[in-house]
Every structure is written in structure tokens, then in C-alpha cells.
Design a protein around this motif. Structure first.
Motif, short mmCIF file in Angstrom:
data_model
loop_
_atom_site.label_atom_id
_atom_site.label_comp_id
_atom_site.label_asym_id
_atom_site.label_seq_id
_atom_site.Cartn_x
_atom_site.Cartn_y
_atom_site.Cartn_z
N PRO A 73 0.81 -1.22 0.00
CA PRO A 73 0.00 0.00 0.00
C PRO A 73 0.85 1.27 0.00
O PRO A 73 0.41 2.32 -0.48
CB PRO A 73 -0.79 -0.09 1.31
N LEU A 99 2.05 1.56 -3.77
CA LEU A 99 1.01 1.73 -4.79
C LEU A 99 0.49 3.17 -4.77
O LEU A 99 0.09 3.67 -3.72
CB LEU A 99 -0.14 0.76 -4.48
N PRO A 100 0.49 3.86 -5.92
CA PRO A 100 -0.05 5.22 -5.96
C PRO A 100 -1.50 5.25 -5.46
O PRO A 100 -2.27 4.34 -5.76
CB PRO A 100 0.03 5.59 -7.44
N THR A 101 -1.86 6.28 -4.70
CA THR A 101 -3.16 6.26 -4.01
C THR A 101 -4.33 6.29 -4.99
O THR A 101 -5.38 5.74 -4.69
CB THR A 101 -3.28 7.43 -3.03
N ALA A 102 -4.17 6.93 -6.16
CA ALA A 102 -5.27 6.94 -7.11
C ALA A 102 -5.54 5.53 -7.61
O ALA A 102 -6.69 5.14 -7.82
CB ALA A 102 -4.95 7.87 -8.28
N VAL A 103 -4.47 4.74 -7.78
CA VAL A 103 -4.61 3.36 -8.24
C VAL A 103 -5.32 2.53 -7.18
O VAL A 103 -6.30 1.82 -7.47
CB VAL A 103 -3.24 2.75 -8.58
N ILE A 147 -9.21 3.55 -7.08
CA ILE A 147 -10.18 2.99 -8.03
C ILE A 147 -10.24 1.47 -7.90
O ILE A 147 -11.29 0.87 -8.12
CB ILE A 147 -9.90 3.43 -9.48
N ALA A 148 -9.12 0.84 -7.48
CA ALA A 148 -9.14 -0.62 -7.31
C ALA A 148 -10.07 -1.00 -6.15
O ALA A 148 -10.90 -1.90 -6.29
CB ALA A 148 -7.73 -1.14 -7.06
N GLY A 166 -6.44 10.25 -1.76
CA GLY A 166 -6.60 9.54 -3.04
C GLY A 166 -7.31 8.21 -2.94
O GLY A 166 -8.22 7.93 -3.73
N PHE A 217 -12.64 7.75 -3.99
CA PHE A 217 -13.36 6.97 -4.98
C PHE A 217 -14.38 6.03 -4.33
O PHE A 217 -15.41 5.72 -4.91
CB PHE A 217 -12.38 6.15 -5.83
#
Lengths: 286, 273
Positions: free
Chosen positions: A118, A121-125, A128-129, A228, A232
Motif C-alpha cells: 500500500p 502503490l499510488p493512491t489513485a490506483v 479505483i481498485a 486519493g 473513490f
């Protein structure tokens, strides 16, 4: 630098300062860099909320929508840090006390690599995941929806995202301390007839208290500021599932810089409290 | 040290099973989902999505910002780490706290502070506007926000190493007549190169993926001021799932490769030490 000078300066046995050249330029560059990139921007954050007077700032912070967002952010971060601490303790135990040989040792090394996922991993990725995974048609969301449990676009979704991002911080704060605990006291307790749970509750956890405090502070600070990976999955309903960082973004889109600054200042104070708790925990660890 | 046992007992199996369940459900499932979703319609749509002009522009902007940010924060971070490791001075603890602060606060604040300085109502905003300097909602603002959030990483990784090494080698070099330049080029930098590289890679990974800070100052103009994470948001909110996940998979691979490289370097370093 002349030879005499070097001899003269090497005589007093003060190991660090006088000998190495370049203190003044290094200090100057560091102050310039820190001043322009951190001190100046943060002083704007500290001062600008007051520009219409303390009353105006209080008015901003006591508005219904702002109060709800702040309560949600601080409350959700507190709960997420608690969950991350519990799960993190299991993972830290697996990493620090797991078998060093045999089939489980390979599993332990694999876990060691994956824990920091975590963080990497970029927070936007991850945002949305997680929203897709726990959404009404997602791998986890669909079966849970059948059972009448909705995670995405509710407060539970916020917690899932916050636990995801804060978990590595909790694990990495506890793991080295757990690994360094001397085994003698636990073995003594076991030989005197204590059960595993008694050893855990009376010997291990009390010894871990400063590390657990540090882990909680780190996880809470990360969860409090997270943006981020949350927006979502959160649903972002004003007053219900709208976190404070998102409200800052919304206020800025409305060109209301003073309100955004007031909320930001309060969140900065929250983070500063975490840092203070963290340094207290580190002092206790020494 | 903790006990070292040869045989795993029932409790070990239980703890490892619980740990695997936590990591599998909470951490691995989202990562796997990114790649499954990216190729849900096969390879071709994913690759075509990556070749769109807005996407290519986002990739270029992200790499451009990362290069500037890594260069600036590495140079200054190295000097700051050496200063903090080798000298004692007043307010040193306060300086260290200030350097550490940016990672502990919300990334959104990392963008907000720059708007408070250079935004329309900011301290220097009107002056910049009069002189035609547009920092916000353009790439300089994105650089500033990313500089802020990646600020302490090099100092954090280099400082413990420099403190552990101690000043003896540097002092010996100075006594043997080394000047400032050869001290840095031949003693300090070679001595800290693994820690420095580790900090640089950490800065790179964070700079590539930064979202909250950049979201505030970018203006979200596709093809112009959208970085990769912002373009992912634009695509996802536009219901272009395959394209969003294809770009996500690309960004995740870049960040994970950087972090994996860092793990390898740390392993190599600890084996040598």
C-alpha cells in the motif's frame, strides 16, 4: 587552509565540529531549501485563516458541513488506526516470530515483501481498485451485497481504504521491537505454567506499549490525511461521507481559500499531535 | 533476540495462516484487480488506451515533474543530512522536525499551502499575476506540490547511515589535505551512495504517484496539466474503466519497479555491512 592551521585545529579533542569544513554553506543551503519549500508555505497555512479575524475562522469551523467532515475524518482515522493496529500485530508477529526455516519461512519472506504494497502503490490506483473491488458488482462487493452488506459508498468503504493505507505503518513500527524482545521472560512465564494468551496479555503486550503507541500515531496520521484512496470509495455525500481533505479541495474549487486554510490548519494541528505522541513513544523506546 | 526454533508448531501455522489471509484479502486482491480490469477486454483496447494523446501527455508530464523533483530534493537533502549528522547547532531539533513535517500531514495540505501563497487571493498571487507569472494550475505548481510532499525522504534514509558511519573518514581526509570538493566527491558521496540511492528511489516512487497535493494545484486540464494519477481520475470518473485501469497498471508497474529496486539495493547493502 595552511598547514599550521590544520595542526592547531586538530589539537583540541572535540571530534565533530571544528575539523570539517563547510558548516556555514551547508547550513545556509539547508535553511534556504527548508525555508522556501516548507517554512514559508506552512506559515501561510498558519496565518491566512486569521485574515478575516478569529470570528470568521470560528464561523467556518463550526459550520455544519465542516464539523461533520472533521468529525468523520478524525473518527474514521481513529477507528482505522485501531483496526490496523490489531491486524498489524498479527502481521508483525508473523514477520518477527515466524519460522526461519521450513516451508513457512518462505511464506514469511513473501509476506515481508508484500506488507509495503500500500505504501508503494499510488493512491489513485488503490482508490479505483478498492472502489471497484468493494463496489456493488465487484469481487467482494457483489457477494456482500447479496448478504445485504454494502461497503463502497458508505462509511465502511472509508474504513476499508484507510486500513489499507495505514496497515504498513502499523506493522513496521511494531515488528522490529517485537523481534528484539528478549525471550527469557516469556519462557520463564511459560515454564511457570502461563498459557499462550496469558504470556501475550501480561508479558508481550505491556513490553510493546511504546511501540504500539508509535504504531497507532503513525497509522492515525496517515489515515487522517489520506485523500486519493478514499475519495473513490467514499460516496462523498456532504455531511455524511465527505472527509475533511475532500472538503478542502471543494472549498478551493469554489475559490474560498480562507475556509480551506482554516480546515487545513486544524488538520495540521491533528498531525502535530500525532508527531508529539510519536516522539514521546520513541523516547520511551530508548 | 527472539527464539529460533527449527520446527513450526500449531501456533505458527495459525499465525501464518491469519497473516496470509489479511495480506491476501486486504492487499493483494486490489493489486490483482488492477491488472485483471486493465485486460478485461483483451490486450488491444488496453494498449490503444495508453496511446491516446491525453494519456501520453500525462505520462510525459509525470516523468518531467519526477525528474525535477528528484534532482532538487536529492541535492538539498544530501547536504541537509550531512549537516544534521556532523554538526551540532542551536535549533537543530526544530529544523529536523520541520524537515520531517511534510510526510506527516495530508497531501492535500501539500497542495493547499502553495495556493495560499500563489493563488488568486494568495500572498504573492496578485504580484505574480501582474508580472505574468502563472505558477498555479500549471506545471510549476505541480512541481512545487510534489517537492513539498517528497521533501524528507532523502534526509530520512541518508541521516541514519551518516550518523552510524561517524566523521572519522571525513576528518582523516581533511587532515590529509582534502578540500571541500574532494571531501564531497571522494569521501562523503561514495560512503553514502547506497543510502542516497535508496532515498532517491523512494522520492521517485512517491513523486510518480502523488495525487492529493497535485490535484489541488493542477487545474485538471487533460493533455496539459493532468499527471498520470489525475488522468486516471479523469478516465475513471468518465466511465472509461479499461483506459483508467490500463493507465493504473502502467503507473503501478513503474512505482512497484522502483520500490523493488530499492529493496534489492537495501538487501545488497545489508549483506555488505
Amino acid at each position: 587552509m595552511s598547514k599550521e592551521n590544520i595542526v592547531f585545529r586538530s589539537l583540541p579533542i572535540t571530534p565533530h565540529r571544528p575539523l570539517l569544513p563547510g558548516f556555514a554553506p551547508a547550513l545556509g543551503t539547508t535553511l534556504l531549501w527548508t525555508g522556501l519549500l516548507v517554512a514559508l508555505p506552512l506559515s501561510a497555512l498558519a496565518l491566512r485563516p486569521w485574515e478575516h479575524g478569529p470570528g470568521a475562522m470560528l464561523h467556518v469551523l463550526t459550520g455544519d458541513r465542516v464539523r461533520a467532515a472533521l468529525a468523520l475524518s478524525f473518527g474514521a482515522a481513529a477507528l482505522a488506526a485501531t483496526i490496523a493496529l490489531g491486524l498489524g500485530l498479527v502481521l508483525a508477529w508473523a514477520l518477527a516470530r515466524g519460522p526461519r526455516s521450513g516451508p513457512l519461512a518462505a511464506v514469511r519472506r513473501g509476506l515481508d515483501l508484500l506488507i509495503d504494497l500500500p505504501f508503494a502503490l499510488p493512491t489513485a490506483v488503490s482508490g479505483i481498485a478498492l472502489a471497484t473491488l468493494y463496489g456493488p458488482r465487484g469481487w467482494f462487493g457483489a457477494p456482500l451485497h447479496e448478504l445485504g452488506i454494502d461497503i463502497a459508498y458508505t462509511r465502511a468503504g472509508i474504513e476499508v481504504a484507510l486500513v489499507f493505507v495505514s496497515l504498513p505503518f502499523a506493522v513496521r513500527a511494531v515488528e522490529p521491537v517485537l523481534a528484539a524482545l528478549p525471550a527469557a521472560r516469556e519462557e520463564a512465564a511459560e515454564s511457570l505454567g502461563a498459557t499462550h494468551l496469558q504470556v501475550l496479555a501480561r508479558i508481550v503486550l505491556p513490553a510493546l506499549r511504546p511501540a504500539l503507541l508509535a504504531a497507532y500515531a503513525l497509522a492515525f496520521a496517515r489515515a487522517l490525511g489520506e485523500y486519493g484512496s478514499v475519495i473513490f470509495i467514499a460516496g462523498n455525500m456532504p455531511g455524511r461521507s465527505e472527509i475533511a481533505p475532500l472538503l478542502i479541495v471543494i472549498r478551493l474549487q469554489e475559490f474560498d481559500e480562507a475556509s480551506a486554510a482554516a480546515i487545513g490548519l486544524l488538520m495540521l494541528l491533528g498531525a502535530a499531535l500525532c508527531l508529539a505522541a510519536l516522539s514521546a513513544a520513541r523516547r520511551a523506546l530508548r | 533476540m527472539s527464539r529460533v526454533r527449527d520446527r513450526a508448531d500449531a501456533r505458527d501455522w495459525l499465525v501464518m495462516a491469519a497473516a496470509c489471509a489479511i495480506v491476501g484479502v486486504l492487499l493483494i486482491a486490489p493489486l490483482v484487480l488492477v491488472f485483471v480490469q486493465a485486460f478485461a477486454d483483451g490486450w488491444r483496447p488496453a494498449l490503444e488506451a495508453l496511446r491516446e494523446p491525453e494519456t501520453l501527455s500525462a505520462i510525459r508530464l509525470t516523468l518531467f515533474v519526477a525528474v525535477i523533483v528528484v534532482a532538487v530534493n536529492s541535492v538539498f537533502g544530501t547536504i541537509a543530512a550531512w549537516l544534521l549528522a556532523r554538526f551540532d547547532f542551536r535549533f537543530k531539533a526544530a529544523l529536523l522536525t520541520l524537515i520531517e513535517l511534510p510526510v506527516s500531514i495530508s497531501p492535500v495540505i501539500g497542495g493547499l499551502v502553495w495556493l495560499l501563497l500563489f493563488g488568486a487571493q494568495g500572498w504573492f498571487g496578485p504580484w505574480c499575476e501582474r508580472h505574468g507569472i502563472g505558477l498555479m494550475f500549471a506545471w510549476p505548481g505541480i512541481v512545487l506540490a510534489t517537492l513539498f510532499v517528497t521533501f524528507p525522504y532523502v534526509v530520512r534514509t541518508a541521516l541514519p547511515l551518516l550518523e552510524a558511519q561517524g566523521p572519522a573518514q571525513e576528518e582523516a581526509a581533511v587532515l590529509l589535505g582534502a578540500g571541500w570538493w574532494s571531501l564531497w566527491a571522494r569521501v562523503i558521496l561514495p560512503g553514502m551512495r547506497l543510502a542516497l540511492l535508496s532515498g532517491v528511489l523512494l522520492t521517485t516512487a512517491r513523486a510518480l504517484g502523488e495525487f492529493g497535493a497535485v490535484a489541488v494545484v493542477s487545474g485538471h486540464i487533460p493533455g496539459l496539466t493532468n499527471t498520470m494519477p489525475l488522468e486516471i481520475e479523469t478516465l475513471y470518473n468518465g466511465y472509461r474503466s479499461t483506459a483508467a485501469f490500463a493507465l493504473s497498471a502502467t503507473l503501478a508497474l513503474m512505482a512497484l519497479a522502483v520500490i523493488a529496486l530499492r529493496t534489492l539495493i537495501r538487501r545488497a547493502g545489508s549483506v555488505r555491512a
